[in-house]
Design a protein around this motif. Structure first.
Motif, mmCIF file in Angstrom:
data_model
loop_
_atom_site.group_PDB
_atom_site.id
_atom_site.type_symbol
_atom_site.label_atom_id
_atom_site.label_comp_id
_atom_site.label_asym_id
_atom_site.label_seq_id
_atom_site.Cartn_x
_atom_site.Cartn_y
_atom_site.Cartn_z
ATOM 1 N N ARG A 1 28.972 15.708 14.402
ATOM 2 C CA ARG A 1 29.858 16.689 15.034
ATOM 3 C C ARG A 1 31.287 16.160 15.158
ATOM 4 N NH1 ARG A 1 27.026 17.090 19.142
ATOM 5 N NH2 ARG A 1 28.135 15.744 20.601
ATOM 6 N N THR A 2 31.417 14.844 15.321
ATOM 7 C CA THR A 2 32.719 14.248 15.637
ATOM 8 C C THR A 2 33.468 13.767 14.406
ATOM 9 O OG1 THR A 2 31.795 13.493 17.751
ATOM 10 C CG2 THR A 2 33.868 12.487 17.046
ATOM 11 N N VAL A 3 32.777 13.145 13.483
ATOM 12 C CA VAL A 3 33.458 12.545 12.321
ATOM 13 C C VAL A 3 33.983 13.637 11.391
ATOM 14 C CG1 VAL A 3 33.154 11.118 10.264
ATOM 15 C CG2 VAL A 3 32.104 10.425 12.430
ATOM 16 N N ARG A 4 35.259 13.533 11.069
ATOM 17 C CA ARG A 4 35.864 14.448 10.104
ATOM 18 C C ARG A 4 35.648 13.860 8.704
ATOM 19 N NH1 ARG A 4 39.784 14.174 14.187
ATOM 20 N NH2 ARG A 4 41.074 12.743 12.961
ATOM 21 N N GLN A 5 34.685 14.424 7.998
ATOM 22 C CA GLN A 5 34.294 13.843 6.716
ATOM 23 C C GLN A 5 35.258 14.270 5.603
ATOM 24 O OE1 GLN A 5 30.140 13.142 5.810
ATOM 25 N NE2 GLN A 5 29.545 14.365 7.606
ATOM 26 N N THR A 6 35.581 13.290 4.775
ATOM 27 C CA THR A 6 36.453 13.496 3.625
ATOM 28 C C THR A 6 35.838 12.752 2.444
ATOM 29 O OG1 THR A 6 37.772 11.495 4.019
ATOM 30 C CG2 THR A 6 38.456 13.508 5.181
ATOM 31 N N ASP A 7 36.559 12.739 1.322
ATOM 32 C CA ASP A 7 36.081 11.949 0.179
ATOM 33 C C ASP A 7 36.051 10.462 0.530
ATOM 34 O OD1 ASP A 7 35.786 14.194 -1.348
ATOM 35 O OD2 ASP A 7 37.722 14.000 -2.366
ATOM 36 N N GLN A 8 36.955 10.031 1.397
ATOM 37 C CA GLN A 8 37.035 8.629 1.790
ATOM 38 C C GLN A 8 36.085 8.295 2.941
ATOM 39 O OE1 GLN A 8 38.454 6.519 -0.350
ATOM 40 N NE2 GLN A 8 40.260 5.886 0.801
ATOM 41 N N GLY B 1 32.582 7.996 16.491
ATOM 42 C CA GLY B 1 33.136 8.965 15.562
ATOM 43 C C GLY B 1 34.636 9.117 15.680
ATOM 44 N N GLU B 2 35.134 9.126 16.905
ATOM 45 C CA GLU B 2 36.582 9.243 17.107
ATOM 46 C C GLU B 2 37.325 8.065 16.489
ATOM 47 O OE1 GLU B 2 36.829 9.579 21.302
ATOM 48 O OE2 GLU B 2 36.259 11.702 21.343
ATOM 49 N N ARG B 3 36.736 6.886 16.548
ATOM 50 C CA ARG B 3 37.397 5.712 15.978
ATOM 51 C C ARG B 3 37.252 5.666 14.461
ATOM 52 N NH1 ARG B 3 37.034 5.763 20.857
ATOM 53 N NH2 ARG B 3 38.371 4.504 22.223
ATOM 54 N N LEU B 4 36.153 6.147 13.941
ATOM 55 C CA LEU B 4 36.034 6.235 12.483
ATOM 56 C C LEU B 4 37.067 7.207 11.921
ATOM 57 C CD1 LEU B 4 32.149 6.275 11.971
ATOM 58 C CD2 LEU B 4 33.717 4.339 11.722
ATOM 59 N N ASN B 5 37.408 8.233 12.677
ATOM 60 C CA ASN B 5 38.408 9.199 12.215
ATOM 61 C C ASN B 5 39.785 8.574 12.047
ATOM 62 O OD1 ASN B 5 36.631 11.358 12.069
ATOM 63 N ND2 ASN B 5 37.050 12.045 14.158
ATOM 64 N N ARG B 6 40.026 7.453 12.709
ATOM 65 C CA ARG B 6 41.313 6.772 12.594
ATOM 66 C C ARG B 6 41.384 5.894 11.344
ATOM 67 N NH1 ARG B 6 41.382 4.566 18.864
ATOM 68 N NH2 ARG B 6 41.138 6.604 19.869
ATOM 69 N N CYS B 7 40.275 5.702 10.683
ATOM 70 C CA CYS B 7 40.207 4.816 9.515
ATOM 71 C C CYS B 7 40.546 5.603 8.260
ATOM 72 C CB CYS B 7 38.809 4.193 9.395
ATOM 73 S SG CYS B 7 38.320 3.234 10.844
ATOM 74 N N GLN B 8 41.597 5.198 7.575
ATOM 75 C CA GLN B 8 42.041 5.901 6.373
ATOM 76 C C GLN B 8 41.545 5.248 5.086
ATOM 77 O OE1 GLN B 8 43.540 8.879 6.830
ATOM 78 N NE2 GLN B 8 43.155 8.371 8.990
#
Length: 401
Positions: free
Chosen positions: A364-371, A320-327
């Motif tokens: 819990r970890t991934v910050r979900q957005t439209d992307q 999850g922490e690494r997915l959060n770095r993906c824009q």
């Protein structure tokens, strides 16, 4: 003469004759060539690019390279060479010559080049384990047979073959057809094969499916292609290499897993494939502190260990922490019915509590957005309906990419 040049890399202070010989043969084939001297002591004859020029590319300057300590100097020159080669825009191919030290110096710079750039390393250690030198790249290694300590009747033949091979690669690069289908990288393991096979079949007419075995190097190779701009998207079905990294298995990814996705912003569809297992060798190689765990003998050389809820929570947070770095566009699918062929009712690794810990940690970890979105799918990973869900998300992302 080819517009691109062969960069011939080695230490002129110890291998000047060999480097000059290779350059002569390369030029005779109508290919431009230059010798890059990476000596860390005395400067040798015949260099087109002197050691001081290469060393200038080290982040801390030449003084970081010419230290008088062989090990430190080789490590620093390797960094400088990598940056030097990446600054060139006329590289047709790189041909390196080295003993153990030279091979360790040259190989990292070759690995940093894009997949498809011809890379050939003539080395005294090429008959042993070359994995640390080749890594996830497309480096070709040729055993020198005799030591690289002057020209002789054997080394002349080996080096001539290397020069001709490199000239051939530079002069006749493969041509990509304009009608070629876009490439998509897909990760697979034995226990996720049904899912991936369906995806490949469904995508066959529209995409060139590049399937990578998720054994550590496989994931690195896929991400190397992503960094090199050679795939249009990634369907990362099988992220199991993370388990081995965190729990000490034999097929680990590196800490840069998902890094290429973050750097490139490529369309990314991922999942939890085989996050229920850590890989070890034969049963007697399983670490003593894991011997009382749920173990499954996959074959005489591979033993699998079921991950626990606590381990799955750690895995979920790490991913999850690494997915959060993906824009770029990210869709990560959670197969609620099980993450592998062994994680199903009645199967060896069926453990709903462990799966729940994984899914909850990701959410819990991934910050979900439209992307960037997590998507729960009420099916097992190898269920045809899960493959269909992956494909739907892939098409949705690609339409908007």
């Amino acid at each position: 003469m080819s517009q691109k040049a062969v960069y011939i890399v080695g230490t002129c202070d110890t291998k000047g004759a060999e480097l000059s010989y290779v350059k002569q043969i390369t030029l005779e084939q109508g290919v431009a060539a230059c010798i890059v001297d990476v000596s860390t002591y005395a400067q040798g004859p015949g260099a087109d690019v002197e050691p001081a020029e290469v060393a200038r590319y080290h982040p801390e300057g030449p003084q970081a390279v010419f230290t008088g300590d062989r090990g430190r100097s080789i490590a620093a020159m390797a960094i400088a060479l990598e940056r030097f080669l990446q600054s060139r825009d006329d590289i047709g191919g790189v041909l390196g010559l080295g003993g153990s030290g030279g091979t360790a110096l040259i190989a990292p710079a070759m690995r940093a080049l894009a997949i498809g750039v011809p890379k050939l390393l003539v080395s005294t250690v090429a008959s042993s384990n070359v994995a640390p030198y080749v890594g996830a790249s497309d480096i070709s290694m040729m055993y020198s047979v005799t030591d690289l300590a002057g020209l002789n009747r054997i080394s002349r033949i080996v080096l001539a073959n290397a020069a001709h091979a490199m000239a051939g690669m530079v002069c006749t690069p493969p041509q990509m057809s304009a009608s070629d289908r876009p490439a998509v990288g897909i990760t697979m393991f034995g226990v996720t094969t049904p899912c991936v096979n369906r995806l490949v079949e469904l995508l066959r007419d529209t995409h060139d499916c590049l399937v990578f075995h998720a054994t550590g190097t496989g994931g690195q190779s896929m991400e190397k292609l992503a960094d090199s701009g050679l795939v249009a998207a990634v369907i990362d079905v099988t992220t199991t290499e993370v388990c081995d990294l965190l729990m000490g298995g034999v097929f680990p990814c590196t800490t840069d897993r998902f890094g290429a996705i973050a750097r490139t912003g490529l369309p990314y569809i991922g999942s939890c494939g085989a996050l229920d297992m850590v890989n070890f060798g034969a049963l007697d190689t399983v670490p003593a502190h894991y011997r009382d765990r749920n173990l499954y003998i996959h074959n005489p050389q591979v033993t699998l260990m079921r991950t626990t809820p606590e381990e799955n929570a750690l895995i979920g947070e790490w991913i999850g922490e690494r997915l959060n770095r993906c824009q770029g566009p990210v869709r990560f699918l959670l197969p609620m019915g099980g993450v592998s062929a062994l994680d199903a009712p009645g199967a060896t690794f069926y453990d709903p509590a462990a799966d729940a810990a994984l899914f909850e940690a990701l959410e819990r970890t991934v910050r979900q957005t439209d992307q960037r979105r997590l998507i729960r799918v009420p099916h097992a990973l190898n269920d045809p309906r899960f493959s269909a869900a992956l494909l739907d998300q892939f098409h949705n992302i690609m339409r908007n990419a």
